[in-house]
Design a protein around this motif. Structure first.
Motif, PDB file in Angstrom:
ATOM      1  N   GLN A   1       0.346  -1.640   5.343  1.00  0.00           N
ATOM      2  CA  GLN A   1       1.388  -1.453   4.371  1.00  0.00           C
ATOM      3  C   GLN A   1       0.798  -0.973   3.055  1.00  0.00           C
ATOM      4  O   GLN A   1       1.382  -0.122   2.392  1.00  0.00           O
ATOM      5  CB  GLN A   1       2.174  -2.743   4.177  1.00  0.00           C
ATOM      6  CG  GLN A   1       2.998  -3.123   5.376  1.00  0.00           C
ATOM      7  CD  GLN A   1       3.632  -4.499   5.235  1.00  0.00           C
ATOM      8  OE1 GLN A   1       3.222  -5.310   4.414  1.00  0.00           O
ATOM      9  NE2 GLN A   1       4.635  -4.767   6.057  1.00  0.00           N
ATOM     10  N   ARG A   2      -0.341  -1.553   2.663  1.00  0.00           N
ATOM     11  CA  ARG A   2      -0.960  -1.160   1.400  1.00  0.00           C
ATOM     12  C   ARG A   2      -1.409   0.285   1.428  1.00  0.00           C
ATOM     13  O   ARG A   2      -1.245   1.011   0.460  1.00  0.00           O
ATOM     14  CB  ARG A   2      -2.142  -2.071   1.085  1.00  0.00           C
ATOM     15  CG  ARG A   2      -1.731  -3.441   0.669  1.00  0.00           C
ATOM     16  CD  ARG A   2      -2.928  -4.258   0.257  1.00  0.00           C
ATOM     17  NE  ARG A   2      -2.663  -5.633   0.603  1.00  0.00           N
ATOM     18  CZ  ARG A   2      -3.582  -6.533   0.833  1.00  0.00           C
ATOM     19  NH1 ARG A   2      -4.838  -6.209   0.744  1.00  0.00           N
ATOM     20  NH2 ARG A   2      -3.252  -7.753   1.139  1.00  0.00           N
ATOM     21  N   LEU A   3      -2.020   0.702   2.532  1.00  0.00           N
ATOM     22  CA  LEU A   3      -2.472   2.091   2.636  1.00  0.00           C
ATOM     23  C   LEU A   3      -1.298   3.050   2.566  1.00  0.00           C
ATOM     24  O   LEU A   3      -1.365   4.092   1.918  1.00  0.00           O
ATOM     25  CB  LEU A   3      -3.247   2.308   3.930  1.00  0.00           C
ATOM     26  CG  LEU A   3      -4.634   1.700   3.990  1.00  0.00           C
ATOM     27  CD1 LEU A   3      -5.219   1.857   5.385  1.00  0.00           C
ATOM     28  CD2 LEU A   3      -5.549   2.321   2.966  1.00  0.00           C
ATOM     29  N   GLN A   4      -0.219   2.702   3.232  1.00  0.00           N
ATOM     30  CA  GLN A   4       0.961   3.566   3.239  1.00  0.00           C
ATOM     31  C   GLN A   4       1.567   3.646   1.849  1.00  0.00           C
ATOM     32  O   GLN A   4       1.854   4.729   1.352  1.00  0.00           O
ATOM     33  CB  GLN A   4       1.991   3.052   4.244  1.00  0.00           C
ATOM     34  CG  GLN A   4       3.235   3.892   4.319  1.00  0.00           C
ATOM     35  CD  GLN A   4       2.979   5.289   4.846  1.00  0.00           C
ATOM     36  OE1 GLN A   4       2.044   5.525   5.592  1.00  0.00           O
ATOM     37  NE2 GLN A   4       3.804   6.227   4.449  1.00  0.00           N
ATOM     38  N   SER A   5       1.741   2.499   1.196  1.00  0.00           N
ATOM     39  CA  SER A   5       2.387   2.497  -0.115  1.00  0.00           C
ATOM     40  C   SER A   5       1.520   3.139  -1.189  1.00  0.00           C
ATOM     41  O   SER A   5       2.037   3.678  -2.161  1.00  0.00           O
ATOM     42  CB  SER A   5       2.787   1.077  -0.522  1.00  0.00           C
ATOM     43  OG  SER A   5       1.635   0.267  -0.660  1.00  0.00           O
ATOM     44  N   SER A   6       0.216   3.119  -1.010  1.00  0.00           N
ATOM     45  CA  SER A   6      -0.674   3.742  -2.003  1.00  0.00           C
ATOM     46  C   SER A   6      -0.729   5.260  -1.869  1.00  0.00           C
ATOM     47  O   SER A   6      -1.215   5.947  -2.755  1.00  0.00           O
ATOM     48  CB  SER A   6      -2.089   3.175  -1.860  1.00  0.00           C
ATOM     49  OG  SER A   6      -2.690   3.657  -0.662  1.00  0.00           O
ATOM     50  N   GLY A   7      -0.253   5.772  -0.735  1.00  0.00           N
ATOM     51  CA  GLY A   7      -0.270   7.215  -0.519  1.00  0.00           C
ATOM     52  C   GLY A   7      -1.581   7.732   0.056  1.00  0.00           C
ATOM     53  O   GLY A   7      -1.742   8.932   0.262  1.00  0.00           O
ATOM     54  N   VAL A   8      -2.519   6.840   0.328  1.00  0.00           N
ATOM     55  CA  VAL A   8      -3.827   7.247   0.844  1.00  0.00           C
ATOM     56  C   VAL A   8      -3.719   7.942   2.195  1.00  0.00           C
ATOM     57  O   VAL A   8      -4.377   8.955   2.431  1.00  0.00           O
ATOM     58  CB  VAL A   8      -4.792   6.036   0.927  1.00  0.00           C
ATOM     59  CG1 VAL A   8      -6.062   6.387   1.656  1.00  0.00           C
ATOM     60  CG2 VAL A   8      -5.092   5.510  -0.455  1.00  0.00           C
ATOM     61  N   LEU A   9      -2.900   7.408   3.089  1.00  0.00           N
ATOM     62  CA  LEU A   9      -2.777   8.008   4.415  1.00  0.00           C
ATOM     63  C   LEU A   9      -2.291   9.446   4.318  1.00  0.00           C
ATOM     64  O   LEU A   9      -2.848  10.354   4.939  1.00  0.00           O
ATOM     65  CB  LEU A   9      -1.832   7.189   5.298  1.00  0.00           C
ATOM     66  CG  LEU A   9      -2.288   5.777   5.647  1.00  0.00           C
ATOM     67  CD1 LEU A   9      -1.223   5.060   6.460  1.00  0.00           C
ATOM     68  CD2 LEU A   9      -3.606   5.796   6.382  1.00  0.00           C
TER      69      LEU A   9
ATOM     70  N   GLU B   1       8.311   0.852  10.766  1.00  0.00           N
ATOM     71  CA  GLU B   1       9.059   0.645   9.524  1.00  0.00           C
ATOM     72  C   GLU B   1       8.221   1.077   8.318  1.00  0.00           C
ATOM     73  O   GLU B   1       8.742   1.649   7.374  1.00  0.00           O
ATOM     74  CB  GLU B   1       9.458  -0.828   9.372  1.00  0.00           C
ATOM     75  CG  GLU B   1      10.599  -1.246  10.258  1.00  0.00           C
ATOM     76  CD  GLU B   1      10.887  -2.743  10.192  1.00  0.00           C
ATOM     77  OE1 GLU B   1      10.224  -3.461   9.403  1.00  0.00           O
ATOM     78  OE2 GLU B   1      11.764  -3.197  10.942  1.00  0.00           O
ATOM     79  N   VAL B   2       6.940   0.811   8.369  1.00  0.00           N
ATOM     80  CA  VAL B   2       6.036   1.170   7.267  1.00  0.00           C
ATOM     81  C   VAL B   2       5.736   2.658   7.271  1.00  0.00           C
ATOM     82  O   VAL B   2       5.657   3.288   6.230  1.00  0.00           O
ATOM     83  CB  VAL B   2       4.720   0.350   7.369  1.00  0.00           C
ATOM     84  CG1 VAL B   2       3.688   0.856   6.383  1.00  0.00           C
ATOM     85  CG2 VAL B   2       4.998  -1.111   7.146  1.00  0.00           C
ATOM     86  N   ASN B   3       5.548   3.224   8.456  1.00  0.00           N
ATOM     87  CA  ASN B   3       5.215   4.652   8.566  1.00  0.00           C
ATOM     88  C   ASN B   3       5.967   5.234   9.754  1.00  0.00           C
ATOM     89  O   ASN B   3       5.561   5.062  10.900  1.00  0.00           O
ATOM     90  CB  ASN B   3       3.713   4.835   8.743  1.00  0.00           C
ATOM     91  CG  ASN B   3       3.293   6.284   8.701  1.00  0.00           C
ATOM     92  OD1 ASN B   3       3.941   7.151   9.280  1.00  0.00           O
ATOM     93  ND2 ASN B   3       2.197   6.550   8.023  1.00  0.00           N
ATOM     94  N   ASN B   4       7.041   5.969   9.473  1.00  0.00           N
ATOM     95  CA  ASN B   4       7.851   6.501  10.572  1.00  0.00           C
ATOM     96  C   ASN B   4       7.178   7.664  11.290  1.00  0.00           C
ATOM     97  O   ASN B   4       7.689   8.151  12.287  1.00  0.00           O
ATOM     98  CB  ASN B   4       9.251   6.886  10.081  1.00  0.00           C
ATOM     99  CG  ASN B   4       9.228   7.995   9.048  1.00  0.00           C
ATOM    100  OD1 ASN B   4       8.180   8.451   8.623  1.00  0.00           O
ATOM    101  ND2 ASN B   4      10.398   8.415   8.629  1.00  0.00           N
TER     102      ASN B   4
ATOM    103  N   LEU C   1      -3.840  11.347   7.362  1.00  0.00           N
ATOM    104  CA  LEU C   1      -4.044  10.412   8.469  1.00  0.00           C
ATOM    105  C   LEU C   1      -2.711   9.879   8.981  1.00  0.00           C
ATOM    106  O   LEU C   1      -1.811   9.571   8.204  1.00  0.00           O
ATOM    107  CB  LEU C   1      -4.914   9.242   8.015  1.00  0.00           C
ATOM    108  CG  LEU C   1      -6.307   9.607   7.521  1.00  0.00           C
ATOM    109  CD1 LEU C   1      -7.017   8.371   6.984  1.00  0.00           C
ATOM    110  CD2 LEU C   1      -7.121  10.249   8.630  1.00  0.00           C
ATOM    111  N   VAL C   2      -2.609   9.770  10.291  1.00  0.00           N
ATOM    112  CA  VAL C   2      -1.410   9.232  10.939  1.00  0.00           C
ATOM    113  C   VAL C   2      -1.829   8.027  11.770  1.00  0.00           C
ATOM    114  O   VAL C   2      -2.688   8.143  12.646  1.00  0.00           O
ATOM    115  CB  VAL C   2      -0.754  10.291  11.856  1.00  0.00           C
ATOM    116  CG1 VAL C   2       0.436   9.700  12.585  1.00  0.00           C
ATOM    117  CG2 VAL C   2      -0.349  11.515  11.049  1.00  0.00           C
ATOM    118  N   PRO C   3      -1.249   6.843  11.510  1.00  0.00           N
ATOM    119  CA  PRO C   3      -1.588   5.666  12.318  1.00  0.00           C
ATOM    120  C   PRO C   3      -1.182   5.868  13.774  1.00  0.00           C
ATOM    121  O   PRO C   3      -0.135   6.451  14.063  1.00  0.00           O
ATOM    122  CB  PRO C   3      -0.758   4.541  11.691  1.00  0.00           C
ATOM    123  CG  PRO C   3      -0.385   5.041  10.334  1.00  0.00           C
ATOM    124  CD  PRO C   3      -0.307   6.526  10.453  1.00  0.00           C
TER     125      PRO C   3
END
Length: 97
Positions: free
Chosen positions: A1-9, A37-40, A14-16
């Motif tokens: 969640q932190r990586l997604q919300s920070s915009g780093v991915l 939910e975190v990364n669609n 990067l795609v999980p």
């Protein structure tokens, strides 16, 4: 969640990807749901992967995350390393518990 919300991915392109079968279907469904939910754009593969398919995935993997708290050996860590992917592990798990 932190990586997604920070915009780093997104910044790194990067795609999980979550792959693998499980013995606990309820937990697996929860993890998959939370990931999406975190990364669609996340990719979820629930089916069996052949060794060739698994190696193809690991060959394009920036980081294999292995948070499993009960896996004493960590076969996915060995498989990732064999294909050149580094792994991030949980502490205090498996043989180290």
């Amino acid at each position: 969640q932190r990586l997604q919300s920070s915009g780093v991915l997104k910044e790194l392109g990067l795609v999980p990807l979550l792959a693998g079968a499980t013995g606990d279907e309820a937990y697996a469904a929860q993890v998959k749901r939370e990931l999406l939910e975190v990364n669609n754009e996340a990719i979820v593969i629930s089916s069996f992967l052949t060794p060739k398919a698994l190696c193809a995935i690991f060959a394009h993997t920036a980081l294999n995350v292995h948070p499993c708290a009960y896996d004493a050996y960590g076969m996915t860590v060995v498989e990732a390393a064999a294909c050149g992917a580094p792994s991030l592990l949980a502490t205090g798990a498996g043989a180290h518990a």
